[in-house]
Design a protein around this motif. Sequence first.
Motif, short mmCIF file in Angstrom:
data_model
loop_
_atom_site.label_atom_id
_atom_site.label_comp_id
_atom_site.label_asym_id
_atom_site.label_seq_id
_atom_site.Cartn_x
_atom_site.Cartn_y
_atom_site.Cartn_z
N ALA A 157 -59.82 53.81 19.59
CA ALA A 157 -60.86 54.64 20.19
C ALA A 157 -62.26 54.18 19.79
CB ALA A 157 -60.65 56.10 19.81
N THR A 158 -62.43 53.77 18.53
CA THR A 158 -63.76 53.36 18.09
C THR A 158 -64.22 52.12 18.83
OG1 THR A 158 -63.36 54.29 15.89
CG2 THR A 158 -65.12 52.67 16.08
N GLN A 159 -63.33 51.13 18.96
CA GLN A 159 -63.66 49.93 19.71
C GLN A 159 -63.84 50.24 21.21
OE1 GLN A 159 -61.21 50.14 17.38
NE2 GLN A 159 -62.34 48.99 15.82
N ASP A 160 -63.02 51.15 21.71
CA ASP A 160 -63.15 51.55 23.11
C ASP A 160 -64.49 52.22 23.37
OD1 ASP A 160 -60.63 50.55 23.62
OD2 ASP A 160 -59.63 52.50 23.54
N ALA A 161 -64.95 53.02 22.41
CA ALA A 161 -66.24 53.70 22.57
C ALA A 161 -67.37 52.68 22.64
CB ALA A 161 -66.46 54.67 21.42
N SER A 162 -67.28 51.65 21.82
CA SER A 162 -68.31 50.60 21.85
C SER A 162 -68.34 49.91 23.21
CB SER A 162 -68.03 49.58 20.74
OG SER A 162 -68.96 48.53 20.78
N ARG A 163 -67.17 49.60 23.74
CA ARG A 163 -67.12 48.96 25.07
C ARG A 163 -67.62 49.91 26.16
NH1 ARG A 163 -62.48 46.50 22.68
NH2 ARG A 163 -61.18 48.28 23.23
N PHE A 164 -67.26 51.19 26.04
CA PHE A 164 -67.70 52.20 27.00
C PHE A 164 -69.23 52.27 27.03
CE2 PHE A 164 -68.86 56.56 28.08
CZ PHE A 164 -68.00 56.90 29.12
N LEU A 165 -69.83 52.28 25.86
CA LEU A 165 -71.29 52.31 25.79
C LEU A 165 -71.90 51.02 26.36
CD1 LEU A 165 -71.75 53.81 22.22
CD2 LEU A 165 -72.24 54.96 24.39
N ALA A 166 -71.30 49.88 26.04
CA ALA A 166 -71.83 48.60 26.51
C ALA A 166 -71.82 48.53 28.03
CB ALA A 166 -71.03 47.45 25.92
N GLU A 167 -70.80 49.12 28.66
CA GLU A 167 -70.74 49.15 30.11
C GLU A 167 -71.91 49.93 30.71
OE1 GLU A 167 -66.94 50.86 30.78
OE2 GLU A 167 -65.84 48.96 30.55
N ARG A 168 -72.50 50.78 29.89
CA ARG A 168 -73.64 51.59 30.32
C ARG A 168 -74.94 51.09 29.71
NH1 ARG A 168 -69.00 53.48 30.61
NH2 ARG A 168 -68.42 55.02 32.19
N PRO A 178 -81.83 53.20 8.33
CA PRO A 178 -81.41 53.90 9.55
C PRO A 178 -80.25 53.19 10.22
CG PRO A 178 -83.36 52.62 10.00
CD PRO A 178 -83.12 52.49 8.53
N THR A 179 -79.14 53.18 9.51
CA THR A 179 -77.92 52.49 9.95
C THR A 179 -76.76 53.45 9.77
OG1 THR A 179 -78.85 50.39 9.22
CG2 THR A 179 -76.48 50.45 9.63
N VAL A 180 -76.01 53.69 10.83
CA VAL A 180 -74.94 54.69 10.79
C VAL A 180 -73.63 54.04 11.22
CG1 VAL A 180 -74.13 56.91 11.68
CG2 VAL A 180 -76.59 56.53 11.36
N LEU A 181 -72.62 54.17 10.38
CA LEU A 181 -71.27 53.70 10.73
C LEU A 181 -70.41 54.92 10.99
CD1 LEU A 181 -69.53 51.00 10.79
CD2 LEU A 181 -68.55 51.87 8.66
N LEU A 182 -69.72 54.90 12.13
CA LEU A 182 -68.85 56.02 12.48
C LEU A 182 -67.52 55.52 13.00
CD1 LEU A 182 -68.67 56.46 15.85
CD2 LEU A 182 -71.07 57.03 15.48
N THR A 183 -66.53 56.37 12.89
CA THR A 183 -65.23 56.12 13.51
C THR A 183 -64.81 57.37 14.27
OG1 THR A 183 -64.15 56.75 11.42
CG2 THR A 183 -64.41 54.40 11.85
N LEU A 184 -63.94 57.16 15.23
CA LEU A 184 -63.41 58.27 16.03
C LEU A 184 -62.01 58.61 15.56
CD1 LEU A 184 -65.82 57.28 17.74
CD2 LEU A 184 -64.49 57.85 19.78
N ASP A 185 -61.68 59.88 15.62
CA ASP A 185 -60.36 60.34 15.19
C ASP A 185 -59.26 59.62 15.97
OD1 ASP A 185 -61.76 62.01 13.58
OD2 ASP A 185 -61.19 63.87 14.60
N PRO A 192 -72.28 47.86 18.61
CA PRO A 192 -71.03 47.12 18.42
C PRO A 192 -70.11 47.75 17.38
CG PRO A 192 -72.84 46.02 17.32
CD PRO A 192 -73.45 47.15 18.10
N ALA A 193 -68.86 47.36 17.44
CA ALA A 193 -67.85 47.84 16.48
C ALA A 193 -67.30 46.65 15.70
CB ALA A 193 -66.72 48.56 17.21
N GLY A 194 -67.02 46.87 14.42
CA GLY A 194 -66.46 45.83 13.57
C GLY A 194 -66.74 46.12 12.11
N SER A 195 -66.45 45.15 11.27
CA SER A 195 -66.80 45.27 9.84
C SER A 195 -68.02 44.43 9.50
CB SER A 195 -65.62 44.85 8.96
OG SER A 195 -65.23 43.52 9.23
N PHE A 196 -68.46 43.58 10.41
CA PHE A 196 -69.73 42.87 10.32
C PHE A 196 -69.85 42.06 9.02
CE2 PHE A 196 -70.19 46.80 12.75
CZ PHE A 196 -70.48 46.28 13.99
N TYR A 197 -68.77 41.42 8.65
CA TYR A 197 -68.68 40.57 7.47
C TYR A 197 -68.78 41.35 6.15
CZ TYR A 197 -68.64 36.26 10.18
OH TYR A 197 -68.28 35.25 11.03
N ALA A 198 -68.92 42.66 6.22
CA ALA A 198 -68.86 43.48 5.00
C ALA A 198 -67.41 43.93 4.83
CB ALA A 198 -69.80 44.66 5.10
#
Length: 450
Positions: free
Chosen positions: A342-353, A328-335, A358-364
């Motif tokens: 935008a993808t990194q901004d979305a992560s920060r937007f959610l974190a503020e709430r 149950p792991t989903v990776l997504l990107t924004l257009d 998190p956003a990244g490649s996570f060592y993969a």
Amino acid sequence: MVYDISALRALFPALSGGPAHFDGPGGTQTPRPVIEAITEALANPLSNRGQVTAGERNADAIVTGAREAMADLLGARASGVVFGRSATQLTYDFSRTLAATWSPGDEVVVTRLDHDANIRPWIQAAERVGATVRWADFDPATGELTLDHLRAVLSDRTRLVAVTAASNLIGTRPAITEMARLAHEVGALVHVDGVHYTAHALVDIGELGADFFVCSPYKFLGPHHGVLAARPELLETLRPDKLLPSSDVVPERFELGTLPYELLAGTRTAVDVLAGLDTDAGGSRRERLAASLAALHQHEETLRTRIDQGLAALDGITVHSKAADRTPTVLLTLDEAFGAQATQDASRFLAERDVYAPAGSFYAIEASRRLGLGDSGGLRIGLAPYTSVEDVERLLAGLELFLKSVGSGHRIPPREVRADRDLTPALEGAPEGVELGRGDVVRGPAQQEP
């Protein structure tokens, strides 16, 4: 089968402030019993292992208990359980030990799907002895790493295959049992990275065909260290670098220095917490783990289905987790129409709430590049045992709000909203007999954050 999410969440002090955690693939939150076990280990007499003083006996009992618990979790033997600082450290240690048996012209297989901790140690070890590295690809369109991908790089010179049991980036679960059979047919050993897999499935290293299996307790409610499991007979054949006075018995010969006893006490308790996820389960700890992880799977599948449905209803999102069998792991990107970041901004937007995805490649990094995402990766949504329906609804509401805000150019202040939608759709299709917990059955507007 009963999965009481409300009772489970009450065990986690970190959840009391109201955050929704989707960062479990990077490390789960810690339940109170684990915290108390660590505290108790440190509060009582503790010394190097032995049988003379109370501190020596306590240390020995902690190590023995942790080995037995991890053996139950992994379908292994306690005498084949090795503890280390991290899965990465253990993989490096074993890569050096195994490379001492390789010769120029020997081959090592790694995959593009793996976390770098199951790639770079093997590449570097191979380079030092003149062995050849062969890369098994995966299909970026489907996220699948298939048997044909592995067959293409196996030969009678293959000495080791390093492969993940589940991708920490996109969740893909390759057919490890069949891959191990192919590797063994050419005489190769199989090193399985089970760090992401162990948090979501009942492991049996014998059924998987894993000669070596590594995992990290902090990915399944425990403290920060690593575990490797193997057949004791195989470990007996390996001669790692070690100090002259240190024990030469298995598995201690692979454990450098004094073990972190307090962390091992926490790990033993984390396994017991996992075994109690299904509050109706009985029998041995292994039997309770089987029942509890089956209940966890159904709980997470219900939530993942809701996430998949919710993301499909949002325009401008590309989902990269597509394999038929996945965690149950989903990776997504924004257009890019929403902005280059935008993808990194979305992560920060959610974190503020207080929604942590998190956003990244996570060592993969190899997988991220193969997907065409470069080193930046995407926004990763990962479920954990304590993830609730309300958490999922807050996530989807936050993503929807972000898309609207960047589309309109209106910056919405932090904490302006939480999920205010009916949660009934999230419960549709819940497995019969699984109690999601009264705290998840919310049919009116969720309360606003202060």
